[in-house]
Design an enzyme around this catalytic site. Structure first.
Site, mmCIF file in Angstrom:
data_model
loop_
_atom_site.group_PDB
_atom_site.id
_atom_site.type_symbol
_atom_site.label_atom_id
_atom_site.label_comp_id
_atom_site.label_asym_id
_atom_site.label_seq_id
_atom_site.Cartn_x
_atom_site.Cartn_y
_atom_site.Cartn_z
ATOM 1 N N GLU A 162 4.016 14.948 -79.664
ATOM 2 C CA GLU A 162 5.398 14.751 -79.197
ATOM 3 C C GLU A 162 6.354 14.825 -80.378
ATOM 4 O O GLU A 162 6.065 14.274 -81.448
ATOM 5 C CB GLU A 162 5.513 13.390 -78.488
ATOM 6 C CG GLU A 162 6.905 12.958 -78.132
ATOM 7 C CD GLU A 162 7.636 13.942 -77.232
ATOM 8 O OE1 GLU A 162 8.826 14.216 -77.521
ATOM 9 O OE2 GLU A 162 7.026 14.437 -76.265
ATOM 10 N N ASN A 168 6.073 18.838 -84.582
ATOM 11 C CA ASN A 168 6.504 20.062 -83.900
ATOM 12 C C ASN A 168 5.316 21.008 -83.826
ATOM 13 O O ASN A 168 4.852 21.522 -84.849
ATOM 14 C CB ASN A 168 7.665 20.695 -84.676
ATOM 15 C CG ASN A 168 8.227 21.936 -84.011
ATOM 16 O OD1 ASN A 168 7.639 22.478 -83.077
ATOM 17 N ND2 ASN A 168 9.360 22.404 -84.497
ATOM 18 N N ASP A 215 11.206 21.008 -72.111
ATOM 19 C CA ASP A 215 12.652 21.216 -72.116
ATOM 20 C C ASP A 215 12.916 22.705 -71.900
ATOM 21 O O ASP A 215 12.451 23.535 -72.687
ATOM 22 C CB ASP A 215 13.231 20.763 -73.455
ATOM 23 C CG ASP A 215 14.739 20.652 -73.433
ATOM 24 O OD1 ASP A 215 15.378 21.429 -72.693
ATOM 25 O OD2 ASP A 215 15.290 19.807 -74.157
#
Length: 214
Positions: free
Chosen positions: A65, A92, A117
């Site tokens: 995350e 990332n 997202d």
């Protein structure tokens, strides 16, 4: 435990998130490092993996995350539940993805990317999690029979992720229907539960590696 409040969106291209994910000593994390591993990319608060780790005790689970407070909260829950088959890392995934995934081999068997997202604007497409380098890395590292599960409540996002996986000839859908009707795992994510309450459709795809990379 108080629920941590964090920003809904972070820019993965900012300098803060440009450091490759650091892997711990796995022998200090998992009671049995030889179990098959399920990687959940963009795991948010980790509820999905925490529940799945309790249901499938013969697997290890790893969540990645980009929002660090959520990782800290999730690992606190691991300690609270006394689990030794689940862990969470901050970082990332699209910074040196092959290097990171190779550190998980040879136990990596399943990967899930759920409700990422969507970054709707075209100029923000490089911020999306499903980047070409990540898909190529998954194709190289997953063994034959390894699976990639994706789902989103945004049709365009699910279609884009599916198309990107389908670009790799080694990945084949496991189903003939356009979308899976149900999550193939035993527990839903928080977003799935919310969508069900709202009567909102969820678009799911399951791919399996059926050929070697040459």
């Amino acid at each position: 435990m108080a629920r941590v409040r964090v920003r809904q969106h972070v820019n993965p291209l900012s300098q803060k998130y440009r450091t490759p994910i650091a892997c711990p000593d796995w022998s200090m994390i998992y009671a049995d490092g030889g179990r098959p591993l399920h990687l959940d990319i963009g795991c948010a608060r980790g509820k999905f993996l925490l529940n799945l780790a309790q249901a499938q005790t013969d697997w290890n689970f790893l969540g990645v995350e980009i929002r660090e407070p959520l990782v800290l909260e999730a690992n606190e829950q691991v300690v609270h539940l006394g689990r030794n088959n689940v862990h969470f890392l901050f970082g990332n995934i699209n910074i040196a993805p092959l290097l990171f995934l190779q550190a998980l081999a040879p136990n990596l068997r399943r990967v899930s990317i759920q409700f990422p997202d969507p970054w709707f604007k075209q100029r923000h497409s490089k911020r999306r999690v499903m980047q070409p380098e990540l898909v190529v890395a998954l194709a190289q590292v997953l063994p034959l029979g390894g699976q990639v599960f994706i789902q989103s409540d945004v049709l365009a996002m699910a279609e884009a992720m599916g198309a990107r996986l389908a670009e790799q000839p080694c990945f084949q859908r496991t189903h003939h229907d356009p979308w899976l009707a149900e999550n193939p795992f035993s527990v839903p994510t928080e977003r799935e539960i919310a969508c069900a309450k709202l009567g909102r459709p969820v678009y799911r795809l399951l791919f399996e590696k059926s050929d070697s990379i040459t």
